[in-house]
Write a protein that holds these residues in place. Structure first.
Motif, mmCIF file in Angstrom:
data_model
loop_
_atom_site.group_PDB
_atom_site.id
_atom_site.type_symbol
_atom_site.label_atom_id
_atom_site.label_comp_id
_atom_site.label_asym_id
_atom_site.label_seq_id
_atom_site.Cartn_x
_atom_site.Cartn_y
_atom_site.Cartn_z
ATOM 1 N N ASP A 7 -11.531 -12.284 -3.110
ATOM 2 C CA ASP A 7 -10.075 -12.153 -3.288
ATOM 3 C C ASP A 7 -9.667 -10.698 -3.118
ATOM 4 O OD1 ASP A 7 -9.722 -14.829 -3.671
ATOM 5 O OD2 ASP A 7 -9.793 -14.722 -5.850
ATOM 6 N N ILE A 8 -9.579 -10.296 -1.869
ATOM 7 C CA ILE A 8 -9.416 -8.884 -1.516
ATOM 8 C C ILE A 8 -8.087 -8.658 -0.808
ATOM 9 C CG2 ILE A 8 -10.373 -7.000 -0.112
ATOM 10 C CD1 ILE A 8 -13.099 -8.525 -0.350
ATOM 11 N N VAL A 9 -7.416 -7.585 -1.195
ATOM 12 C CA VAL A 9 -6.256 -7.065 -0.469
ATOM 13 C C VAL A 9 -6.621 -5.651 -0.032
ATOM 14 C CG1 VAL A 9 -3.810 -6.417 -0.600
ATOM 15 C CG2 VAL A 9 -4.659 -8.415 -1.877
ATOM 16 N N ILE A 10 -6.222 -5.277 1.156
ATOM 17 C CA ILE A 10 -6.502 -3.923 1.642
ATOM 18 C C ILE A 10 -5.194 -3.172 1.861
ATOM 19 C CG2 ILE A 10 -7.309 -2.594 3.646
ATOM 20 C CD1 ILE A 10 -9.653 -4.421 3.905
ATOM 21 N N SER A 11 -5.197 -1.917 1.460
ATOM 22 C CA SER A 11 -4.113 -1.019 1.859
ATOM 23 C C SER A 11 -4.732 0.259 2.389
ATOM 24 C CB SER A 11 -3.170 -0.709 0.688
ATOM 25 O OG SER A 11 -3.807 0.084 -0.289
ATOM 26 N N ALA A 12 -4.150 0.771 3.445
ATOM 27 C CA ALA A 12 -4.607 2.022 4.040
ATOM 28 C C ALA A 12 -3.373 2.861 4.310
ATOM 29 C CB ALA A 12 -5.362 1.743 5.333
#
Length: 353
Positions: free
Chosen positions: A172-177
Motif C-alpha cells: 500500500d504505497i504512495v509515491i511523491s517526488a
C-alpha cells in the motif's frame, strides 16, 4: 473529453476512507503549520481546511514526546490525518498506534532498514498506506558525492524504496517526488508514471509565497494533471494551510477536473470599461460566491461588448453600462441597475439555478 479518459491507471489505497488512485477523484491535501503540541491551533487549521474542501490533512510529529498530541489530533480531526515523520522510525510506529490514517517518510533522512521494516509491519497490521516522500534537497543532502542528475537520483530513490517495501510484503504505497523547480517536478513525475503503477502525490515543494507558489504550482501540477498524472495534490505555500486548499480547488477547476462551485470569468479591461472598480467588483463577486457548491459560471465584464456578447455562455453575469450595471443571464439582458442592486439580483439568480 471526459478527464477520466485521460487518467493514468494507478493502484488504489485508502486513507481513512478517502481513496487515492484507482480512478478515484483527485484529492486535495494540505499540512498544518502550528507547532507540535498546539492542539487548539492545529484543530482550528484542520476544521478551516475541511470547510474549504480539503480531503486529507498532514501533521508533523517531530518527536516521541508529541505522540499524545498527535493522538488527540487524530481523535478530533474531521479529516484523515497523515503523520509526517523524519529520521526516527520509532515515531512512525507510535504514530500508527496513535491513529494515523497514513504515514509519510522521507528516504532522504530515514535509512535504518530494521526500523523501517518495523514501520511496514505495523502499518500492514493497521491497514494504512505509506507515502514515500522524496524531496530533491534531501536526496542531495543524503549523499553530496552523488554525481547523478538530481532528477535521476530522485526517481531512483523513490522506486528503490518502493521495491524494498514490496520485497518485504508491503504494497500500500504512495509515491511523491517533489523538487522546487516546476519543470524538474514535471519530468520526474512523468518518469515515475511510466515506470510504476503507484498512486502519485504531486506538488512543487518550497514553492514560495502564495502569489509565486501559485504560478509554479499551476505549471508543475497543472501540466501533470492535464497529462492524466496525479492522484492527490498539495500546493505548497508560505501561507495559512487553507490558502493551499482554496488554490487547489481552483486549480482542479481550471484544469477541467472538477465541475463544482462558482467559476468566475472576468474581462482584462480596456478603454471601453465602464466600471471604475472592475477588479474590486470581480473579487467581490468571487468572494460572495465562494461558498457555492453547485457548478455555475458567472461573468463580470467591463462593457456591453464583452457582456453579454462574449460572455453569452455564462449562466449569469454583470456588465458595465452607460448608466449603471447590466445584469444578464444566458446572453439575454435582464436590466440595468445600481451596483448593489445588480449584485443582490445576481446572487438571487445564482441561488435559483
Amino acid at each position: 473529453m471526459d478527464y477520466t479518459a485521460l487518467r493514468r491507471v494507478s493502484r488504489a489505497v485508502e486513507v481513512g476512507g478517502v481513496r487515492i488512485g484507482g480512478g478515484a477523484p483527485v484529492s486535495i491535501q494540505t499540512m498544518t503549520s502550528r507547532p507540535a503540541g498546539d492542539l487548539a491551533g492545529t484543530l482550528d487549521q484542520i476544521y478551516t481546511a475541511a470547510d474549504a474542501g480539503c480531503d486529507i490533512i498532514r501533521v508533523a510529529v517531530p518527536t516521541l514526546k508529541d505522540i499524545a498530541y498527535f493522538e488527540a489530533v487524530c481523535a478530533k480531526s474531521p479529516l484523515p490525518v497523515v503523520a509526517d515523520i523524519h529520521f526516527d522510525a520509532r515515531i512512525a510506529v507510535a504514530a500508527i498506534t496513535a491513529g494515523a490514517a497514513k504515514i509519510r517518510i522521507n528516504p532522504g533522512n530515514m535509512e535504518n532498514w530494521e526500523g523501517i521494516y518495523q514501520v511496514l509491519d505495523t502499518a500492514k497490521v493497521a491497514g494504512i498506506p505509506i507515502r514515500i516522500g522524496v524531496n530533491g534537497g534531501s536526496v542531495r543532502h543524503k549523499n553530496k558525492a552523488d554525481s547523478r542528475e538530481l532528477e535521476t537520483a530522485v526517481v531512483a530513490e523513490a522506486l528503490g524504496y518502493a521495491e524494498r517495501f514490496e520485497e518485504h510484503g508491503f504494497h500500500d504505497i504512495v509515491i511523491s517526488a517533489k523538487i522546487s523547480e516546476a519543470l524538474a517536478t514535471i519530468r520526474v513525475n512523468r518518469e515515475l508514471a511510466l515506470k510504476s503503477s503507484y498512486p502519485l502525490h504531486i506538488g512543487v515543494t518550497e514553492a514560495g509565497v502564495e502569489e509565486d507558489a501559485l504560478l509554479k504550482s499551476a505549471i508543475g501540477i497543472g501540466a501533470l494533471l492535464v497529462d492524466g498524472i496525479g492522484d492527490t495534490i498539495r500546493l505548497s505555500f508560505t501561507a495559512e494551510p487553507v490558502r493551499e486548499v482554496i488554490a487547489g480547488k481552483r486549480l482542479l477547476q481550471a484544469a477541467g477536473i472538477i465541475h463544482e462551485g462558482a467559476e468566475i470569468i472576468s474581462c482584462p479591461t480596456c478603454g471601453r470599461c465602464r466600471i471604475n472598480d472592475m477588479p474590486d467588483l470581480a473579487r467581490e463577486v468571487r468572494d460572495r460566491l465562494s461558498a457555492i457548491s453547485k457548478p455555475v459560471k458567472v461573468a463580470v465584464m467591463g462593457c456591453e461588448v464583452n457582456g453579454p456578447g462574449e460572455a453569452a455562455e455564462a449562466d449569469v453575469g454583470l456588465a458595465g453600462a452607460g448608466n449603471g450595471i447590466m445584469l444578464f443571464a444566458k446572453g439575454e439582458k435582464i436590466g440595468v441597475f445600481t451596483r448593489e442592486e445588480a449584485l443582490k439580483k445576481l446572487l438571487d439568480l445564482v441561488a435559483e439555478l
